[in-house]
Design a protein around this motif. Structure first.
Motif, PDB file in Angstrom:
ATOM      1  N   UNK A 189       0.824  -1.202   0.000  1.00  0.00           N
ATOM      2  CA  UNK A 189       0.000   0.000   0.000  1.00  0.00           C
ATOM      3  C   UNK A 189       0.856   1.250   0.000  1.00  0.00           C
ATOM      4  N   UNK A 190       0.455   2.208  -0.825  1.00  0.00           N
ATOM      5  CA  UNK A 190       1.185   3.457  -0.862  1.00  0.00           C
ATOM      6  C   UNK A 190       2.167   3.540  -2.004  1.00  0.00           C
ATOM      7  N   UNK A 191       2.482   2.404  -2.622  1.00  0.00           N
ATOM      8  CA  UNK A 191       3.404   2.433  -3.751  1.00  0.00           C
ATOM      9  C   UNK A 191       2.594   2.586  -5.024  1.00  0.00           C
ATOM     10  N   UNK A 192       2.800   3.656  -5.733  1.00  0.00           N
ATOM     11  CA  UNK A 192       1.969   3.962  -6.884  1.00  0.00           C
ATOM     12  C   UNK A 192       2.508   3.356  -8.170  1.00  0.00           C
ATOM     13  N   UNK A 193       3.792   3.106  -8.261  1.00  0.00           N
ATOM     14  CA  UNK A 193       4.358   2.611  -9.501  1.00  0.00           C
ATOM     15  C   UNK A 193       4.767   1.152  -9.353  1.00  0.00           C
ATOM     16  N   UNK A 194       4.835   0.471 -10.530  1.00  0.00           N
ATOM     17  CA  UNK A 194       5.103  -0.957 -10.505  1.00  0.00           C
ATOM     18  C   UNK A 194       6.460  -1.310 -11.063  1.00  0.00           C
ATOM     19  N   UNK A 195       7.258  -0.298 -11.410  1.00  0.00           N
ATOM     20  CA  UNK A 195       8.523  -0.564 -12.048  1.00  0.00           C
ATOM     21  C   UNK A 195       9.636  -0.766 -11.026  1.00  0.00           C
ATOM     22  N   UNK A 196       9.257  -1.157  -9.840  1.00  0.00           N
ATOM     23  CA  UNK A 196      10.233  -1.315  -8.778  1.00  0.00           C
ATOM     24  C   UNK A 196      10.242  -2.736  -8.265  1.00  0.00           C
ATOM     25  N   UNK A 197      10.712  -3.680  -9.120  1.00  0.00           N
ATOM     26  CA  UNK A 197      10.786  -5.065  -8.691  1.00  0.00           C
ATOM     27  C   UNK A 197      11.621  -5.193  -7.423  1.00  0.00           C
ATOM     28  N   UNK A 198      12.590  -4.292  -7.276  1.00  0.00           N
ATOM     29  CA  UNK A 198      13.434  -4.334  -6.086  1.00  0.00           C
ATOM     30  C   UNK A 198      12.590  -4.140  -4.823  1.00  0.00           C
ATOM     31  N   UNK A 199      11.528  -3.362  -4.953  1.00  0.00           N
ATOM     32  CA  UNK A 199      10.668  -3.137  -3.795  1.00  0.00           C
ATOM     33  C   UNK A 199       9.911  -4.405  -3.418  1.00  0.00           C
ATOM     34  N   UNK A 200       9.516  -5.180  -4.429  1.00  0.00           N
ATOM     35  CA  UNK A 200       8.875  -6.456  -4.134  1.00  0.00           C
ATOM     36  C   UNK A 200       9.871  -7.399  -3.471  1.00  0.00           C
ATOM     37  N   UNK A 201      11.091  -7.428  -4.003  1.00  0.00           N
ATOM     38  CA  UNK A 201      12.131  -8.274  -3.391  1.00  0.00           C
ATOM     39  C   UNK A 201      12.366  -7.861  -1.938  1.00  0.00           C
ATOM     40  N   UNK A 202      12.437  -6.554  -1.720  1.00  0.00           N
ATOM     41  CA  UNK A 202      12.690  -6.075  -0.357  1.00  0.00           C
ATOM     42  C   UNK A 202      11.546  -6.434   0.582  1.00  0.00           C
ATOM     43  N   UNK A 203      10.315  -6.276   0.098  1.00  0.00           N
ATOM     44  CA  UNK A 203       9.162  -6.608   0.942  1.00  0.00           C
ATOM     45  C   UNK A 203       9.102  -8.104   1.236  1.00  0.00           C
ATOM     46  N   UNK A 204       9.403  -8.907   0.215  1.00  0.00           N
ATOM     47  CA  UNK A 204       9.387 -10.357   0.410  1.00  0.00           C
ATOM     48  C   UNK A 204      10.498 -10.786   1.366  1.00  0.00           C
ATOM     49  N   UNK A 205      11.658 -10.168   1.204  1.00  0.00           N
ATOM     50  CA  UNK A 205      12.781 -10.507   2.090  1.00  0.00           C
ATOM     51  C   UNK A 205      12.472 -10.119   3.528  1.00  0.00           C
ATOM     52  N   UNK A 206      11.777  -9.013   3.700  1.00  0.00           N
ATOM     53  CA  UNK A 206      11.379  -8.588   5.048  1.00  0.00           C
ATOM     54  C   UNK A 206      10.453  -9.617   5.685  1.00  0.00           C
ATOM     55  N   UNK A 235      10.535 -12.805   4.984  1.00  0.00           N
ATOM     56  CA  UNK A 235      11.524 -13.806   5.370  1.00  0.00           C
ATOM     57  C   UNK A 235      11.150 -15.259   5.179  1.00  0.00           C
ATOM     58  N   UNK A 236       9.939 -15.544   4.744  1.00  0.00           N
ATOM     59  CA  UNK A 236       9.538 -16.955   4.607  1.00  0.00           C
ATOM     60  C   UNK A 236       8.491 -17.091   3.515  1.00  0.00           C
ATOM     61  N   UNK A 237       8.508 -18.255   2.879  1.00  0.00           N
ATOM     62  CA  UNK A 237       7.481 -18.639   1.917  1.00  0.00           C
ATOM     63  C   UNK A 237       7.066 -20.065   2.261  1.00  0.00           C
ATOM     64  N   UNK A 238       5.767 -20.291   2.469  1.00  0.00           N
ATOM     65  CA  UNK A 238       5.295 -21.642   2.769  1.00  0.00           C
ATOM     66  C   UNK A 238       4.625 -22.228   1.537  1.00  0.00           C
ATOM     67  N   UNK A 267      18.308 -15.506  -1.060  1.00  0.00           N
ATOM     68  CA  UNK A 267      18.768 -16.230   0.140  1.00  0.00           C
ATOM     69  C   UNK A 267      18.144 -15.727   1.438  1.00  0.00           C
ATOM     70  N   UNK A 268      17.529 -14.565   1.407  1.00  0.00           N
ATOM     71  CA  UNK A 268      16.924 -14.037   2.631  1.00  0.00           C
ATOM     72  C   UNK A 268      15.536 -14.591   2.904  1.00  0.00           C
TER      73      UNK A 268
END
Length: 372
Positions: free
Chosen positions: A24-41, A43-46, A69-70
């Motif tokens: 929420x709050x992110x208006x643009x989608x050209x920031x795959x790094x932001x998805x990586x950062x959010x996913x890394x935060x 820290x887990x995928x089940x 790796x995070x």
């Protein structure tokens, strides 16, 4: 497979929708790094129901771990069936712990009902346009990832002649030899095996194929040819299930793993060649929604799609990637002859649903075997 049909949504718009929902709050989608950062935060995928020898999932999971790796991957019940996956979502609504799956890998026939029930959440990956339109939900609740055709895996040490078609399974030489990979009341793979068997008897895909498939397996059960054991590479090798009906990619991987001990044939039947599509989806109650979206991006990337091909699966973006010359030739050379796939039938979602209902509701009454 039918031709690829491009979607009207542009990649940027698709990604914008996805990231806006995740962050929420992110208006643009050209920031795959932001998805990586959010996913890394997170820290887990089940994940759930992902055997490492199914469609090269072992290498695919390892590839995701190496790239991110995070993020720890928590693997639940690798041998679960599609119905088990959906039940895991239902049973863990509101549970943010390690037993709640973030993502699921479902048989196509189960996906529309799961979306209608509210078990899935929409997301469209960056490569959305290259996924064939006939195997994806236009709103992004689920989309096909890979497919194969139903085939027979045969222990050549125990059987001199492999069955060439479904009708051959009734022969006396296959007494106590024929098995499925799951319970036809809950396993998408087993349900599609009955569809393939029914079509080989002249039935139309749908309710009719389910009924005819049940008839064949009732006959096999009555004659003693059917073995009510979950067929795997180990049961083929041990002689417990000398013939197993399964997806070609599973059988080819099992054959490679056995390394000739015993020798194993993989036979695409002469008739009733049904292609089965498996789809990916994100749980509506995913505890790690950004990690789930990143997982989906990986699966549909060139790297993820090539991972399926290494496991003998035809990835959803196969036609587009082949045209673009993105697959190594040595991988293409390892696939079975193209002629075996020329008769492949791609049932519609409605046909799959009708066949599933016929098989699930009719198995106890018509066949009556408890597969386990």
């Amino acid at each position: 497979m039918k031709k690829l049909v491009s979607r009207a949504l542009s990649r940027a718009f698709v990604s914008t929708l996805a990231l806006t929902a995740a962050l929420p709050g992110i208006a643009r989608a050209d920031a795959a790094e932001e998805l990586v950062a959010a996913a890394t935060k997170e820290g887990m995928l089940t994940v759930i129901a992902l055997p490492h020898d199914w469609c090269n999932y072992g290498e695919v999971i390892a590839g995701f771990k190496a790239k991110y790796p995070g993020i720890e991957i928590n693997e639940l019940n690798p041998d679960a069936g599609t119905a088990d996956e959906l039940e895991a979502i239902r049973a863990n609504k509101g549970n943010m712990g390690s037993q709640a799956p973030d993502v699921v890998d479902l048989g196509l026939a189960f996906a529309p009902a799961a979306a209608k029930e509210g078990l899935l959440q929409p997301y469209k990956v960056a490569t959305w346009d290259e996924i064939p339109a006939n195997i994806k939900d236009e709103s992004g609740y689920w989309y096909g990832d890979y497919y194969g055709v139903m085939a027979f895996g045969v222990n050549k040490d125990l059987l001199e002649a492999a069955p060439a078609d479904w009708s051959d399974l009734s022969k006396s030489e296959y007494s106590g030899a024929v098995a499925l990979t799951g319970d036809p009341r809950s396993s998408a793979q087993a349900i599609l095996a009955l569809m393939s068997a029914g079509i080989s008897r002249g039935a139309k895909p749908g309710t009719e194929s389910g009924g005819k498939g049940l008839e064949l397996f009732a006959e096999l059960n009555k004659s003693g040819n059917f073995v009510p054991v979950l067929g795997k590479a180990g049961t083929i090798a041990q002689g417990q299930t000398p013939i197993v009906a399964a997806w070609d990619y599973n059988l080819l991987a099992w054959r490679d793993a056995l390394k000739g001990n015993p020798p194993m044939d993989v036979v695409v039947p002469a008739s009733g060649v049904v292609a089965g599509v498996y789809v990916q989806a994100i749980s509506a109650y995913a505890p790690h929604p950004n990690a789930a979206k990143l997982w989906m991006e990986y699966l549909y990337s060139d790297e993820g799609q090539t991972g399926w091909l290494k496991g003998y699966c035809h990835p959803a973006r196969f036609n587009a990637m082949l045209k673009a010359g993105k697959f190594p030739q040595e991988l293409l050379d390892k696939l079975p002859p193209a002629e075996a796939y020329e008769k492949a039938i791609f049932p519609t979602v409605d046909e799959l649903s009708a066949n599933k209902t016929a098989v699930v509701e009719g198995w106890d009454k018509v066949v009556g075997a408890n597969v386990k």
